[in-house]
Design a protein around this motif. Structure first.
Motif, PDB file in Angstrom:
ATOM      1  N   VAL A  39       0.902  -1.128   0.106  1.00 42.55           N
ATOM      2  CA  VAL A  39       0.103  -0.223   0.039  1.00 42.55           C
ATOM      3  C   VAL A  39       0.973   1.168   0.013  1.00 42.55           C
ATOM      4  O   VAL A  39       0.578   2.155  -0.754  1.00 42.55           O
ATOM      5  N   ARG A  40       1.888   1.286   0.824  1.00 45.79           N
ATOM      6  CA  ARG A  40       2.680   2.349   1.094  1.00 45.79           C
ATOM      7  C   ARG A  40       3.495   2.557   0.038  1.00 45.79           C
ATOM      8  O   ARG A  40       3.729   3.754  -0.478  1.00 45.79           O
ATOM      9  N   GLU A  41       3.827   1.677  -0.899  1.00 49.20           N
ATOM     10  CA  GLU A  41       4.717   1.701  -2.016  1.00 49.20           C
ATOM     11  C   GLU A  41       3.881   1.960  -3.215  1.00 49.20           C
ATOM     12  O   GLU A  41       4.534   1.889  -4.360  1.00 49.20           O
ATOM     13  N   LYS A  42       2.477   2.026  -3.051  1.00 52.68           N
ATOM     14  CA  LYS A  42       1.653   1.998  -4.156  1.00 52.68           C
ATOM     15  C   LYS A  42       1.846   1.061  -5.170  1.00 52.68           C
ATOM     16  O   LYS A  42       2.040   0.963  -6.449  1.00 52.68           O
ATOM     17  N   ALA A  43       2.405  -0.186  -4.633  1.00 54.19           N
ATOM     18  CA  ALA A  43       2.970  -1.472  -5.618  1.00 54.19           C
ATOM     19  C   ALA A  43       1.681  -1.924  -6.379  1.00 54.19           C
ATOM     20  O   ALA A  43       0.504  -2.082  -5.782  1.00 54.19           O
ATOM     21  N   SER A  44       1.753  -2.370  -7.607  1.00 53.68           N
ATOM     22  CA  SER A  44       0.764  -2.779  -8.535  1.00 53.68           C
ATOM     23  C   SER A  44       0.216  -4.183  -8.230  1.00 53.68           C
ATOM     24  O   SER A  44      -1.004  -4.364  -8.584  1.00 53.68           O
ATOM     25  N   ASP A  45       0.806  -4.761  -7.285  1.00 50.09           N
ATOM     26  CA  ASP A  45       0.390  -6.288  -6.833  1.00 50.09           C
ATOM     27  C   ASP A  45      -0.459  -6.128  -5.485  1.00 50.09           C
ATOM     28  O   ASP A  45      -0.911  -7.229  -5.073  1.00 50.09           O
ATOM     29  N   PHE A  46      -0.740  -5.101  -5.078  1.00 49.19           N
ATOM     30  CA  PHE A  46      -1.530  -4.518  -3.868  1.00 49.19           C
ATOM     31  C   PHE A  46      -3.027  -5.617  -4.085  1.00 49.19           C
ATOM     32  O   PHE A  46      -3.146  -6.437  -2.975  1.00 49.19           O
ATOM     33  N   GLU A  47      -3.574  -5.780  -5.108  1.00 46.10           N
ATOM     34  CA  GLU A  47      -5.018  -6.168  -5.214  1.00 46.10           C
ATOM     35  C   GLU A  47      -4.577  -7.771  -5.098  1.00 46.10           C
ATOM     36  O   GLU A  47      -5.315  -8.538  -4.379  1.00 46.10           O
ATOM     37  N   VAL A  48      -3.609  -8.231  -5.737  1.00 46.63           N
ATOM     38  CA  VAL A  48      -3.300  -9.438  -5.712  1.00 46.63           C
ATOM     39  C   VAL A  48      -2.981 -10.173  -4.157  1.00 46.63           C
ATOM     40  O   VAL A  48      -3.297 -11.318  -3.952  1.00 46.63           O
ATOM     41  N   GLN A  49      -2.238  -9.133  -3.665  1.00 49.69           N
ATOM     42  CA  GLN A  49      -1.935  -9.653  -2.116  1.00 49.69           C
ATOM     43  C   GLN A  49      -3.026  -9.772  -1.334  1.00 49.69           C
ATOM     44  O   GLN A  49      -3.276 -10.577  -0.691  1.00 49.69           O
ATOM     45  N   PHE A  50      -3.734  -8.645  -1.581  1.00 52.05           N
ATOM     46  CA  PHE A  50      -5.293  -8.420  -0.844  1.00 52.05           C
ATOM     47  C   PHE A  50      -6.072  -9.880  -0.995  1.00 52.05           C
ATOM     48  O   PHE A  50      -6.548 -10.281  -0.042  1.00 52.05           O
ATOM     49  N   TYR A  51      -6.439 -10.367  -2.070  1.00 49.15           N
ATOM     50  CA  TYR A  51      -7.175 -11.331  -2.387  1.00 49.15           C
ATOM     51  C   TYR A  51      -6.591 -12.674  -2.123  1.00 49.15           C
ATOM     52  O   TYR A  51      -7.203 -13.773  -1.703  1.00 49.15           O
ATOM     53  N   GLN A  52      -5.216 -12.591  -1.933  1.00 47.04           N
ATOM     54  CA  GLN A  52      -4.538 -13.945  -1.534  1.00 47.04           C
ATOM     55  C   GLN A  52      -4.927 -13.984  -0.256  1.00 47.04           C
ATOM     56  O   GLN A  52      -5.070 -15.344   0.139  1.00 47.04           O
ATOM     57  N   ILE A  53      -4.738 -13.314   0.740  1.00 49.22           N
ATOM     58  CA  ILE A  53      -4.956 -13.145   2.066  1.00 49.22           C
ATOM     59  C   ILE A  53      -6.574 -13.551   2.241  1.00 49.22           C
ATOM     60  O   ILE A  53      -6.943 -14.540   3.096  1.00 49.22           O
ATOM     61  N   LYS A  54      -7.407 -13.194   1.648  1.00 41.38           N
ATOM     62  CA  LYS A  54      -8.786 -13.266   1.718  1.00 41.38           C
ATOM     63  C   LYS A  54      -9.052 -14.668   1.105  1.00 41.38           C
ATOM     64  O   LYS A  54      -9.891 -15.476   1.937  1.00 41.38           O
TER      65      LYS A  54
END
Ligand code: ASP
Ligand code: MG
Length: 429
Positions: free
Chosen positions: A54-69
């Motif tokens: 989030v802080r680095e505005k990384a493009s894989d934020f959504e991927v990571q978010f859904y992996q956790i979910k």
């Protein structure tokens, strides 16, 4: 009497583990229990990474978010099968609320505060799923929010307990126990006076269990682990480890101090203060006898323990003007180390020099070397290993040091420590 159980990340890492947890609890159906759970599997690490993204505005934020979910959704699907819909719907609310922390306004608040607001979801979600599962299994239980009981200051990421307030609140729980009953709660998290969420430091769920035990005058704490008990060394590093059947509170603190990762170091004090035993039991083989940490010190020296710390930096400092390494000099050096929050793992002095062994931390280590360089001749070696052997008299010491370049050695009545390089590396200055 109440028992406090702590189930760490590995004991709830998948559906099978959660099922195993409920099997274990069935054997305690006549006991009042407080159950403290950690985040499932490696969720805390994943949330740490998500926050970085989030802080680095990384493009894989959504991927990571859904992996956790998805990781949690899968556990729910496996546990509840066709009854999983309502549980998943409620899970969704946790993820909606987690996302809300990542707005611009929130991102502008202190990073440590945001860290705690984020990683705490691991425990909140884990306790919710375990709660739903135990309910589904007909257990009589209540889910309580640890943040209504564990009161802390605002030292985010490593909050300090406000004991008076925490005791007052936790004691009210006693009256709510109808025996037998289970109170399920989250490890690791607490609440600051401004109602923001705080965390107690990585691996802090053990400490949460000890806090509840202290405040409720519990009979014992059991930490359920994937090892048969306390071992005398890390089985990933040493062959032929031996189980320690019992050690004293002070021995446990010493082992933790030297770097054993058996239990969170703050855990012992509240238990020692009330004489509450801490048992380490295997959730894979619950029929095995536990390791017990208690007042009893008769077994402390019966088995040597081995603790390894990697990535050590050995510094030797000598005053540039050839003056003595006296108390004044030591005072200055330790003042600086204290200001920089650098913990000294080992130290040795001579007339003209001080040697200290510390954990190597990128950035900080360079800064420290540079600043010390103003007043001292600084020599150092990096990438070293610190081996501590407790009760070394019965240990085959030579077999550990053979073929290694020993840079520093220290021996007390109970403890032997070596700083060594696997192969000899030239000293830098
Ligand atoms: N979940 C937290 C961590 O991984 C706390 C704990 O497991 O004790 O550090
Ligand atoms: Mg853990």
């Amino acid at each position: 009497m109440i028992k406090v159980f702590k189930f760490g990340g590995a004991s709830v890492k998948n559906a099978e583990a959660v099922r195993n947890l409920s099997q274990i609890l069935k054997q305690f159906s006549d006991t009042s229990l407080v159950i403290v759970v950690s985040a499932m599997g490696k969720t805390t690490n994943a949330l740490e990474k998500l926050l970085e993204a989030v802080r680095e505005k990384a493009s894989d934020f959504e991927v990571q978010f859904y992996q956790i979910k998805d990781f949690h959704v899968q556990i729910i699907d496996e546990l509840f099968a066709e009854s999983s819909e309502s549980v998943k719907r409620e899970l969704e609310t946790y993820f909606i609320s987690l996302r809300k922390h990542f707005t611009e306004a929130e991102l502008n608040c202190s990073i440590d505060k945001l860290y705690d607001q984020t990683v705490s979801y691991g425990e909140l979600i884990s306790s919710f799923i375990v709660f739903e599962w135990l309910k589904f299994q007909q257990f009589k239980l209540r889910l309580i929010d640890a943040r209504e009981f564990i009161m802390t200051d605002q030292n985010y990421r490593s909050a300090n307990i406000l004991w008076d307030e925490t005791s007052k609140r936790t004691e009210t729980l006693k009256a709510d126990f109808t025996i037998p009953q289970i109170m399920l709660t989250q490890g690791f998290i607490g609440s600051a006076p401004d109602h923001s969420t705080t965390t107690l430091g990585r691996e802090g769920s053990d400490f949460t269990a000890a806090i509840f035990a202290y405040c409720l005058n519990a009979e014992e704490v059991i930490i359920w682990k994937d090892v048969p008990g306390l071992l005398n060394a890390d089985p990933k590093r040493f062959a032929n480890t031996v189980k320690l059947n019992g050690i004293s509170y002070s021995e446990a603190i010493e082992l933790a101090y030297y770097g054993a990762t058996i239990i969170h170091p703050k855990t012992i004090k509240p238990l020692q203060n009330k004489g509450i035993p801490l048992k380490i039991k295997s959730f894979l083989e619950p029929e095995l006898l536990p390791s017990v940490i208690s007042e009893n010190n008769s077994f402390d020296s019966s088995v040597p323990s081995y603790i390894i710390k990697d990535n050590q930096l050995l510094l030797s400092l000598s005053p540039r003007d050839f003056s003595f390494m006296d108390e004044g000099c030591l005072h200055t050096i330790f003042g600086l180390l204290n200001d920089w929050h650098i913990h000294v793992n080992l130290l040795q002095t001579s007339a003209l020099s001080l040697s200290i062994c510390v954990d190597s931390k990128t950035g900080l280590s360079e800064k420290m070397l540079e600043l010390f360089g103003n007043d001292f001749i600084v020599k150092y070696n990096q990438g070293l290993t610190l081996l501590t052997i407790r009760h070394y008299q019965k240990a085959p010491v030579e077999s550990f040091t053979h073929g290694k370049t020993i840079l520093l050695e220290q021996r007390s009545r109970t403890t032997l420590q070596f700083v060594y390089a696997e192969d000899s590396k030239p000293q830098k200055q």
